[in-house]
Write a protein that holds these residues in place. Sequence first.
Motif, short mmCIF file in Angstrom:
data_model
loop_
_atom_site.label_atom_id
_atom_site.label_comp_id
_atom_site.label_asym_id
_atom_site.label_seq_id
_atom_site.Cartn_x
_atom_site.Cartn_y
_atom_site.Cartn_z
N ALA A 1 0.85 -1.20 0.00
CA ALA A 1 0.00 0.00 0.00
C ALA A 1 0.87 1.24 0.00
N ALA A 2 0.27 2.34 -0.40
CA ALA A 2 0.95 3.63 -0.44
C ALA A 2 0.44 4.51 0.69
N GLN A 3 1.31 5.36 1.21
CA GLN A 3 0.90 6.30 2.26
C GLN A 3 0.05 7.41 1.67
N SER A 4 -1.02 7.76 2.38
CA SER A 4 -1.85 8.91 2.04
C SER A 4 -1.89 9.85 3.25
N LEU A 5 -1.67 11.13 2.98
CA LEU A 5 -1.61 12.12 4.05
C LEU A 5 -2.45 13.32 3.65
N THR A 6 -3.26 13.85 4.55
CA THR A 6 -4.07 15.03 4.24
C THR A 6 -3.58 16.23 5.04
N SER A 7 -3.99 17.39 4.57
CA SER A 7 -3.72 18.62 5.31
C SER A 7 -4.95 18.95 6.16
N THR A 8 -4.85 19.98 6.95
CA THR A 8 -6.05 20.52 7.60
C THR A 8 -6.93 21.15 6.55
N ALA A 9 -8.16 21.42 6.88
CA ALA A 9 -9.10 21.96 5.89
C ALA A 9 -8.88 23.46 5.68
N PHE A 10 -8.96 23.87 4.41
CA PHE A 10 -8.88 25.28 4.03
C PHE A 10 -10.21 25.71 3.45
N THR A 11 -10.43 27.00 3.42
CA THR A 11 -11.70 27.52 2.91
C THR A 11 -11.84 27.30 1.42
N SER A 12 -10.74 27.51 0.69
CA SER A 12 -10.80 27.47 -0.77
C SER A 12 -9.44 27.03 -1.33
N LYS A 13 -9.46 26.53 -2.56
CA LYS A 13 -8.22 26.17 -3.22
C LYS A 13 -7.37 27.39 -3.53
N ASP A 14 -8.01 28.59 -3.44
CA ASP A 14 -7.29 29.83 -3.73
C ASP A 14 -6.76 30.50 -2.47
N ASP A 15 -6.87 29.82 -1.33
CA ASP A 15 -6.30 30.38 -0.10
C ASP A 15 -4.79 30.52 -0.27
N VAL A 16 -4.25 31.68 0.14
CA VAL A 16 -2.81 31.93 0.03
C VAL A 16 -2.12 31.34 1.25
N ALA B 1 4.66 14.87 17.30
CA ALA B 1 3.25 15.12 17.62
C ALA B 1 2.44 15.53 16.40
N GLY B 2 2.72 14.89 15.25
CA GLY B 2 1.91 15.17 14.07
C GLY B 2 0.50 14.64 14.27
N ASP B 3 -0.45 15.35 13.75
CA ASP B 3 -1.85 14.97 13.93
C ASP B 3 -2.07 13.59 13.33
N PRO B 4 -2.32 12.54 14.12
CA PRO B 4 -2.46 11.18 13.57
C PRO B 4 -3.65 11.03 12.64
N SER B 5 -4.65 11.90 12.78
CA SER B 5 -5.84 11.78 11.92
C SER B 5 -5.53 12.17 10.47
N ARG B 6 -4.43 12.88 10.27
CA ARG B 6 -4.06 13.28 8.90
C ARG B 6 -3.47 12.10 8.12
N LEU B 7 -2.99 11.08 8.80
CA LEU B 7 -2.43 9.90 8.14
C LEU B 7 -3.58 8.95 7.79
N VAL B 8 -3.98 9.00 6.53
CA VAL B 8 -5.13 8.20 6.09
C VAL B 8 -4.72 6.75 5.85
N ASN B 9 -3.61 6.54 5.17
CA ASN B 9 -3.10 5.19 4.90
C ASN B 9 -1.60 5.15 5.18
N THR B 10 -1.15 4.02 5.70
CA THR B 10 0.27 3.83 5.97
C THR B 10 0.88 2.98 4.86
N SER B 11 2.09 3.34 4.44
CA SER B 11 2.77 2.55 3.41
C SER B 11 3.19 1.21 3.99
N ARG B 12 3.10 0.17 3.16
CA ARG B 12 3.51 -1.15 3.62
C ARG B 12 3.87 -2.02 2.42
#
Length: 470
Positions: free
Chosen positions: A110-125, A221-232
């Motif tokens: 499997a491949a690792q998947s990691l997300t960011s925190t939520a932003f308002t828009s894709k155009d957020d600077v 102390a990275g937010d564990p909820s951001r790690l969606v899938n672990t590489s294996r």
Amino acid sequence: MTSSSSIISALGAGSGIDMVGLAESLANAQFQQRNDRLEMRQEDLEAKISAAADLRGNLSLLASAFGDRIRAGDLAIKPELSGLQVATPSSPAGRTGSGTYSLEVHQLAAAQSLTSTAFTSKDDVLGEGTLRLRFGAVDGTSFSASSAAPIEIQIAAGATLNDVAAAINGANAGVSAYLADTGNGVQLVLKGSEGRESGFVVEVDGAGGDLGTLAWNPNSAGDPSRLVNTSRDALFEVDGVAYQRSSNNTGEIAPGLQLNLLGTNTGQPSTISFSKPVKAIADAMADFVSALNEIASKLEAATAPIGGELASDPGARALKRALSTFAGQVVMPTAANDSPRTLADIGLATERKGGFRLDSAQLQKMLDKDPAGVAAMFTTGIHGVYSSLDRLSRAMSRSTDPGSLAGSIARYEALAIDARETSSELAEKQEALRASLVARFAKTESRISAAQSTLSYLQAQIRVWEGGND
């Protein structure tokens, strides 16, 4: 008819001879023999071109059709899986397998998947800085770096979330990025490659604004909820032997066997066996011999000493020599000594008149003795029946080789062009002669008309004189 001759005819004067027709007949007679020879020459060249092109086309068609038949896969020994369909088995190109194997898959790569925190828009600077991707194994709250070099990605001032995703993809670092609109905001999703050592952490240097929120490391102390899938890695057993692979595409794990893993079946092993396409090979050989005989028959007719269009053609002679040795040609130079190496070994026999026949007993004997060796001859690799046939077809289609059918066609076409040009030149000369004769005959006709007018005048005068004497 010219205007001068028309006027003469209209006046009822002249010699009474069709001078225009005479000029045309004389011009035709002058050039008839050369025109006939040229016409025969062109017909002969066209017949040669047609015969050579027909042979070349039939050979090319046979090679193409035979290649399609082999690529269809029904002539190859193929691995087949019974039980739970946890993998797609196949054989590497040019390889065949045999026997049976048990397969038990415990874990898929499997491949690792990691997300960011939520932003308002894709155009957020997000601000500017440097993203650094470091690779290794992510395990719970720990990260063990691999030997892979870190990748640094520069983010310019004023970059938006969308720009950051584009910069990561543009780096071709083995990590892809896309934006997911979850309804609760827009998140940046980072996805690595399969394999335990392809996990990654994200570090940010010199960040201003929200760019720093993309940083993630389980050691800090990275937010564990951001790690969606672990590489294996993939973990599986073949015949009880444990394997570990960084990809679900295993590569060759046994002679002639590779796997694309699809699921797990711990405690319920599946069985891999290899098919034996004996009947399909026998049918293919029968069709192959029949097609070869069609070509051999056409070649024999085309090269007949009397009436053969290609009786002395070097390309046709070269094909005839190649076909006469085709059955005995070694098509599997890497085969073991007791495995089939030539087409004769699997039943192709050459007859005295140049044709072929299938020795079914020889073919069956070899299929019973070494089905894998026979099947290995029917692949699209660099060796085998198709490869040898394809090489012959390509050689006969090489127009730069004067000893090939294509070379003969090119030569005949060049001669045909010369013959057409010569014919055009003769037609121009014939027309020039006709026009010259018409002009000369018109002058002659004019003189004859003048003489006849003078004669008529003198005859009238004589009759007047004679009447006066009465």
